[in-house]
Design a protein around this motif. Sequence first.
Motif, PDB file in Angstrom:
ATOM      1  N   ASP A   4     -21.422 -30.396  25.088  1.00  0.00           N
ATOM      2  CA  ASP A   4     -20.365 -30.785  24.152  1.00  0.00           C
ATOM      3  C   ASP A   4     -20.537 -32.202  23.608  1.00  0.00           C
ATOM      4  O   ASP A   4     -20.074 -32.497  22.504  1.00  0.00           O
ATOM      5  CB  ASP A   4     -18.997 -30.655  24.819  1.00  0.00           C
ATOM      6  CG  ASP A   4     -18.480 -29.217  24.821  1.00  0.00           C
ATOM      7  OD1 ASP A   4     -19.093 -28.379  24.126  1.00  0.00           O
ATOM      8  OD2 ASP A   4     -17.481 -28.934  25.506  1.00  0.00           O
ATOM      9  N   SER A   5     -21.193 -33.070  24.355  1.00  0.00           N
ATOM     10  CA  SER A   5     -21.371 -34.450  23.896  1.00  0.00           C
ATOM     11  C   SER A   5     -22.219 -34.518  22.630  1.00  0.00           C
ATOM     12  O   SER A   5     -22.119 -35.473  21.851  1.00  0.00           O
ATOM     13  CB  SER A   5     -22.020 -35.292  24.997  1.00  0.00           C
ATOM     14  OG  SER A   5     -23.338 -34.826  25.268  1.00  0.00           O
ATOM     15  N   LEU A   6     -23.034 -33.476  22.387  1.00  0.00           N
ATOM     16  CA  LEU A   6     -23.913 -33.481  21.215  1.00  0.00           C
ATOM     17  C   LEU A   6     -23.156 -33.229  19.917  1.00  0.00           C
ATOM     18  O   LEU A   6     -23.718 -33.413  18.833  1.00  0.00           O
ATOM     19  CB  LEU A   6     -25.009 -32.427  21.383  1.00  0.00           C
ATOM     20  CG  LEU A   6     -25.994 -32.672  22.533  1.00  0.00           C
ATOM     21  CD1 LEU A   6     -26.995 -31.532  22.653  1.00  0.00           C
ATOM     22  CD2 LEU A   6     -26.724 -34.001  22.348  1.00  0.00           C
ATOM     23  N   TYR A   7     -21.910 -32.813  20.014  1.00  0.00           N
ATOM     24  CA  TYR A   7     -21.103 -32.605  18.806  1.00  0.00           C
ATOM     25  C   TYR A   7     -20.507 -33.912  18.286  1.00  0.00           C
ATOM     26  O   TYR A   7     -19.913 -33.936  17.212  1.00  0.00           O
ATOM     27  CB  TYR A   7     -19.992 -31.595  19.075  1.00  0.00           C
ATOM     28  CG  TYR A   7     -20.508 -30.205  19.401  1.00  0.00           C
ATOM     29  CD1 TYR A   7     -21.301 -29.507  18.490  1.00  0.00           C
ATOM     30  CD2 TYR A   7     -20.220 -29.596  20.616  1.00  0.00           C
ATOM     31  CE1 TYR A   7     -21.782 -28.243  18.777  1.00  0.00           C
ATOM     32  CE2 TYR A   7     -20.698 -28.325  20.920  1.00  0.00           C
ATOM     33  CZ  TYR A   7     -21.477 -27.657  19.998  1.00  0.00           C
ATOM     34  OH  TYR A   7     -21.956 -26.396  20.294  1.00  0.00           O
TER      35      TYR A   7
ATOM     36  N   GLU B 133     -17.310 -34.443  15.776  1.00  0.00           N
ATOM     37  CA  GLU B 133     -16.712 -35.772  15.643  1.00  0.00           C
ATOM     38  C   GLU B 133     -17.749 -36.662  14.971  1.00  0.00           C
ATOM     39  O   GLU B 133     -18.876 -36.777  15.460  1.00  0.00           O
ATOM     40  CB  GLU B 133     -16.316 -36.336  17.008  1.00  0.00           C
ATOM     41  CG  GLU B 133     -15.206 -35.546  17.696  1.00  0.00           C
ATOM     42  CD  GLU B 133     -14.799 -36.147  19.019  1.00  0.00           C
ATOM     43  OE1 GLU B 133     -15.212 -37.301  19.300  1.00  0.00           O
ATOM     44  OE2 GLU B 133     -14.085 -35.483  19.782  1.00  0.00           O
ATOM     45  N   SER B 134     -17.375 -37.258  13.853  1.00  0.00           N
ATOM     46  CA  SER B 134     -18.349 -38.015  13.069  1.00  0.00           C
ATOM     47  C   SER B 134     -17.639 -39.010  12.164  1.00  0.00           C
ATOM     48  O   SER B 134     -16.580 -38.707  11.604  1.00  0.00           O
ATOM     49  CB  SER B 134     -19.191 -37.049  12.232  1.00  0.00           C
ATOM     50  OG  SER B 134     -19.984 -37.751  11.293  1.00  0.00           O
ATOM     51  N   SER B 135     -18.235 -40.181  12.025  1.00  0.00           N
ATOM     52  CA  SER B 135     -17.697 -41.182  11.100  1.00  0.00           C
ATOM     53  C   SER B 135     -18.381 -41.101   9.750  1.00  0.00           C
ATOM     54  O   SER B 135     -18.045 -41.840   8.826  1.00  0.00           O
ATOM     55  CB  SER B 135     -17.863 -42.588  11.690  1.00  0.00           C
ATOM     56  OG  SER B 135     -19.241 -42.854  11.930  1.00  0.00           O
ATOM     57  N   SER B 136     -19.358 -40.219   9.634  1.00  0.00           N
ATOM     58  CA  SER B 136     -20.093 -40.029   8.392  1.00  0.00           C
ATOM     59  C   SER B 136     -19.528 -38.826   7.635  1.00  0.00           C
ATOM     60  O   SER B 136     -18.555 -38.196   8.079  1.00  0.00           O
ATOM     61  CB  SER B 136     -21.579 -39.821   8.709  1.00  0.00           C
ATOM     62  OG  SER B 136     -22.346 -39.793   7.528  1.00  0.00           O
TER      63      SER B 136
ATOM     64  N   THR C 148     -10.022 -30.387  11.422  1.00  0.00           N
ATOM     65  CA  THR C 148     -10.739 -31.496  12.059  1.00  0.00           C
ATOM     66  C   THR C 148     -10.383 -32.809  11.383  1.00  0.00           C
ATOM     67  O   THR C 148     -10.012 -32.840  10.209  1.00  0.00           O
ATOM     68  CB  THR C 148     -12.260 -31.263  11.984  1.00  0.00           C
ATOM     69  OG1 THR C 148     -12.940 -32.384  12.539  1.00  0.00           O
ATOM     70  CG2 THR C 148     -12.724 -31.077  10.555  1.00  0.00           C
ATOM     71  N   ASP C 149     -10.518 -33.903  12.133  1.00  0.00           N
ATOM     72  CA  ASP C 149     -10.245 -35.232  11.582  1.00  0.00           C
ATOM     73  C   ASP C 149     -11.479 -35.824  10.909  1.00  0.00           C
ATOM     74  O   ASP C 149     -11.392 -36.858  10.253  1.00  0.00           O
ATOM     75  CB  ASP C 149      -9.775 -36.181  12.699  1.00  0.00           C
ATOM     76  CG  ASP C 149      -8.417 -35.786  13.261  1.00  0.00           C
ATOM     77  OD1 ASP C 149      -7.603 -35.224  12.494  1.00  0.00           O
ATOM     78  OD2 ASP C 149      -8.174 -36.024  14.459  1.00  0.00           O
ATOM     79  N   ALA C 150     -12.618 -35.189  11.072  1.00  0.00           N
ATOM     80  CA  ALA C 150     -13.854 -35.706  10.472  1.00  0.00           C
ATOM     81  C   ALA C 150     -13.859 -35.452   8.968  1.00  0.00           C
ATOM     82  O   ALA C 150     -13.156 -34.569   8.460  1.00  0.00           O
ATOM     83  CB  ALA C 150     -15.059 -35.040  11.132  1.00  0.00           C
TER      84      ALA C 150
END
Length: 281
Positions: A175-178, A200-203, A246-248
């Motif tokens: 899961d950490s790879l997401y 989860e991503s800031s991009s 999603t928040d991304a």
Amino acid sequence: MFRWICRMFLTLFLLCLACVGLLAYAYWVEPNMLVVRSVDVESDQVTQPCKIVFFTDTHFGQYYDISHARKITDQINALEPDIVVFGGDLFDNYARDREQLDLSSLSAAFAEIEAKAGKFAVWGNHDYGGGAARVYEDVMKASGFEVLDDESRLLSDYGIRVIGYDDLLMGQTDDSLYTLKSQAFNVIVAHEPVIAQKIESSSQNLVLTGHTHGGQVTVPVLTDRLLPAGSGEFRKGFYDAQETGTDADLQMYTSSGIGMTRYPFRFLNAPEIVEINVHAA
């Protein structure tokens, strides 16, 4: 009375004729179609325009034979893509169909798919079972595709990072790879649509998925309830971040795919190839 009985029989006859016609269409006509869906995406992170062609769920085997591979290749090449992506489920049931699958011919056909910046693929759940896991990656490599198994490739000329995840149902992705650290425009390829809700991503992100076949046969209300595990509430088409929950900064296209599984019918879910035109905002 006689006239009423005649009308009733005529009505029943016409209904039966319509049902036969719909079955014939779903069996012979729609499965042999191949349409192109075009999508436009903007990003201020890409450095130049890019055309991505996405296809998925060919399910070669009993219901969709390898003779269709040439048609798929020709249709993709006509679009002159920069990047070609395959979303998994190359085979339907390898254990059942292996005797009729000419893997050399399949590789030869897909090897002629042309892409300026690369050809990438991911695993689908059907690529694992019945011995398919022993041949899937070899077939894709022979076809010139790089199989991304929880891996990514940066295409610096475009400012795009292609990220491929292992299959959610049969694979073993941590899961950490997401959680993504990439600051490029992420093109995320995954077989099942629910993976979008894990990102989860800031991009900026574009997720490409398949798996659902759009329900394969469209029946109001019933189709949405019979989608396979891993589909979530996503049947087919384009979804924005709000729709994926999603928040991304994320958009997703879920393709109805090309082949068939379980039964040899498609209805109101024509086989499709997806052309994504990515523009610099």
